[in-house]
Design a protein around this motif. Structure first.
Motif, PDB file in Angstrom:
ATOM      1  N   GLN A 135       0.826  -1.213   0.000  1.00 45.03           N
ATOM      2  CA  GLN A 135       0.000   0.000   0.000  1.00 45.03           C
ATOM      3  C   GLN A 135       0.857   1.259   0.000  1.00 45.03           C
ATOM      4  N   ILE A 136       1.991   1.200   0.673  1.00 44.87           N
ATOM      5  CA  ILE A 136       2.905   2.347   0.670  1.00 44.87           C
ATOM      6  C   ILE A 136       3.436   2.590  -0.737  1.00 44.87           C
ATOM      7  N   ALA A 137       3.755   1.517  -1.447  1.00 50.48           N
ATOM      8  CA  ALA A 137       4.377   1.632  -2.775  1.00 50.48           C
ATOM      9  C   ALA A 137       3.406   2.103  -3.852  1.00 50.48           C
ATOM     10  N   GLU A 138       2.103   1.856  -3.678  1.00 51.28           N
ATOM     11  CA  GLU A 138       1.118   2.143  -4.734  1.00 51.28           C
ATOM     12  C   GLU A 138       1.208   3.533  -5.357  1.00 51.28           C
ATOM     13  N   PRO A 139       1.233   4.616  -4.570  1.00 49.50           N
ATOM     14  CA  PRO A 139       1.197   5.941  -5.208  1.00 49.50           C
ATOM     15  C   PRO A 139       2.502   6.383  -5.867  1.00 49.50           C
ATOM     16  N   PHE A 140       3.570   5.613  -5.698  1.00 48.20           N
ATOM     17  CA  PHE A 140       4.872   6.044  -6.202  1.00 48.20           C
ATOM     18  C   PHE A 140       5.223   5.345  -7.507  1.00 48.20           C
ATOM     19  N   ALA A 141       5.764   6.117  -8.438  1.00 50.04           N
ATOM     20  CA  ALA A 141       6.205   5.570  -9.726  1.00 50.04           C
ATOM     21  C   ALA A 141       7.664   5.135  -9.594  1.00 50.04           C
ATOM     22  N   MET A 142       7.881   4.122  -8.760  1.00 49.21           N
ATOM     23  CA  MET A 142       9.231   3.592  -8.589  1.00 49.21           C
ATOM     24  C   MET A 142       9.127   2.113  -8.249  1.00 49.21           C
ATOM     25  N   SER A 143      10.226   1.445  -8.367  1.00 49.77           N
ATOM     26  CA  SER A 143      10.247  -0.003  -8.144  1.00 49.77           C
ATOM     27  C   SER A 143      10.082  -0.328  -6.659  1.00 49.77           C
ATOM     28  N   ARG A 144       9.671  -1.558  -6.396  1.00 49.31           N
ATOM     29  CA  ARG A 144       9.560  -2.021  -5.006  1.00 49.31           C
ATOM     30  C   ARG A 144      10.917  -1.993  -4.299  1.00 49.31           C
ATOM     31  N   PRO A 145      12.012  -2.386  -4.988  1.00 46.63           N
ATOM     32  CA  PRO A 145      13.312  -2.278  -4.308  1.00 46.63           C
ATOM     33  C   PRO A 145      13.655  -0.835  -3.914  1.00 46.63           C
ATOM     34  N   ALA A 146      13.254   0.123  -4.733  1.00 47.81           N
ATOM     35  CA  ALA A 146      13.513   1.531  -4.395  1.00 47.81           C
ATOM     36  C   ALA A 146      12.702   1.932  -3.155  1.00 47.81           C
ATOM     37  N   ILE A 147      11.445   1.505  -3.097  1.00 51.66           N
ATOM     38  CA  ILE A 147      10.613   1.776  -1.921  1.00 51.66           C
ATOM     39  C   ILE A 147      11.228   1.106  -0.695  1.00 51.66           C
ATOM     40  N   SER A 148      11.684  -0.131  -0.864  1.00 52.54           N
ATOM     41  CA  SER A 148      12.311  -0.847   0.251  1.00 52.54           C
ATOM     42  C   SER A 148      13.542  -0.108   0.767  1.00 52.54           C
ATOM     43  N   GLN A 149      14.305   0.485  -0.134  1.00 50.61           N
ATOM     44  CA  GLN A 149      15.484   1.252   0.288  1.00 50.61           C
ATOM     45  C   GLN A 149      15.046   2.461   1.123  1.00 50.61           C
ATOM     46  N   HIS A 150      14.012   3.156   0.684  1.00 47.67           N
ATOM     47  CA  HIS A 150      13.506   4.290   1.460  1.00 47.67           C
ATOM     48  C   HIS A 150      13.037   3.825   2.836  1.00 47.67           C
ATOM     49  N   LEU A 151      12.371   2.694   2.883  1.00 51.55           N
ATOM     50  CA  LEU A 151      11.896   2.158   4.161  1.00 51.55           C
ATOM     51  C   LEU A 151      13.059   1.785   5.073  1.00 51.55           C
ATOM     52  N   ARG A 152      14.138   1.267   4.503  1.00 48.89           N
ATOM     53  CA  ARG A 152      15.323   0.941   5.306  1.00 48.89           C
ATOM     54  C   ARG A 152      15.919   2.200   5.936  1.00 48.89           C
ATOM     55  N   VAL A 153      15.957   3.284   5.167  1.00 47.67           N
ATOM     56  CA  VAL A 153      16.488   4.543   5.698  1.00 47.67           C
ATOM     57  C   VAL A 153      15.596   5.044   6.838  1.00 47.67           C
ATOM     58  N   LEU A 154      14.297   4.994   6.631  1.00 47.51           N
ATOM     59  CA  LEU A 154      13.366   5.442   7.672  1.00 47.51           C
ATOM     60  C   LEU A 154      13.463   4.564   8.922  1.00 47.51           C
TER      61      LEU A 154
END
Length: 120
Positions: A35-54
């Motif tokens: 659900q977090i990834a849905e609105p973003f035009a980026m890959s799941r690995p990119a979202i995962s990287q952002h989540l790791r930073v957070l």
């Protein structure tokens, strides 16, 4: 981690607009990674990287239940930042108030006339 290190890590995490958008989304409640990834035009690995930073900054907590990965907002680091900002705001407000008082006192002080320069 010292307070300064925590502040640096949290500020660095907040510097990215995607991560700020993720935190805004999580403010509505715990959410799955999908659900977090849905609105973003980026890959799941990119979202995962952002989540790791957070997560490294302590701003989110990730849990796994069966196949679901859920993220939850943690506000403690934001409280630390708010406290740091408030301390510095109070300091600078006091400094600016003092400067204003001194400028006002200088403006309101009686002036002594300057001696006229002699014409040569």
């Amino acid at each position: 981690m010292t307070d300064r290190d925590l502040l640096s890590t949290v500020f660095a995490a907040l510097a990215d607009p995607t991560r700020r958008a993720i935190l805004t989304h999580l403010a509505q409640g715990p959410t799955t990674v999908g659900q977090i990834a849905e609105p973003f035009a980026m890959s799941r690995p990119a979202i995962s990287q952002h989540l790791r930073v957070l997560e490294a900054a302590g701003l989110i907590e990730r849990t796994v239940t069966a196949q679901w990965r859920t993220c939850t907002l943690r506000t403690e680091p934001l409280d630390e930042i708010a406290s740091w900002v408030d301390r510095h705001r109070r300091y600078w407000d006091e400094r600016f108030d003092l400067l204003e008082d001194r400028l006002r006192a200088g403006r309101d002080a009686p002036t002594t006339p300057r001696p006229q320069e002699e014409n040569r």
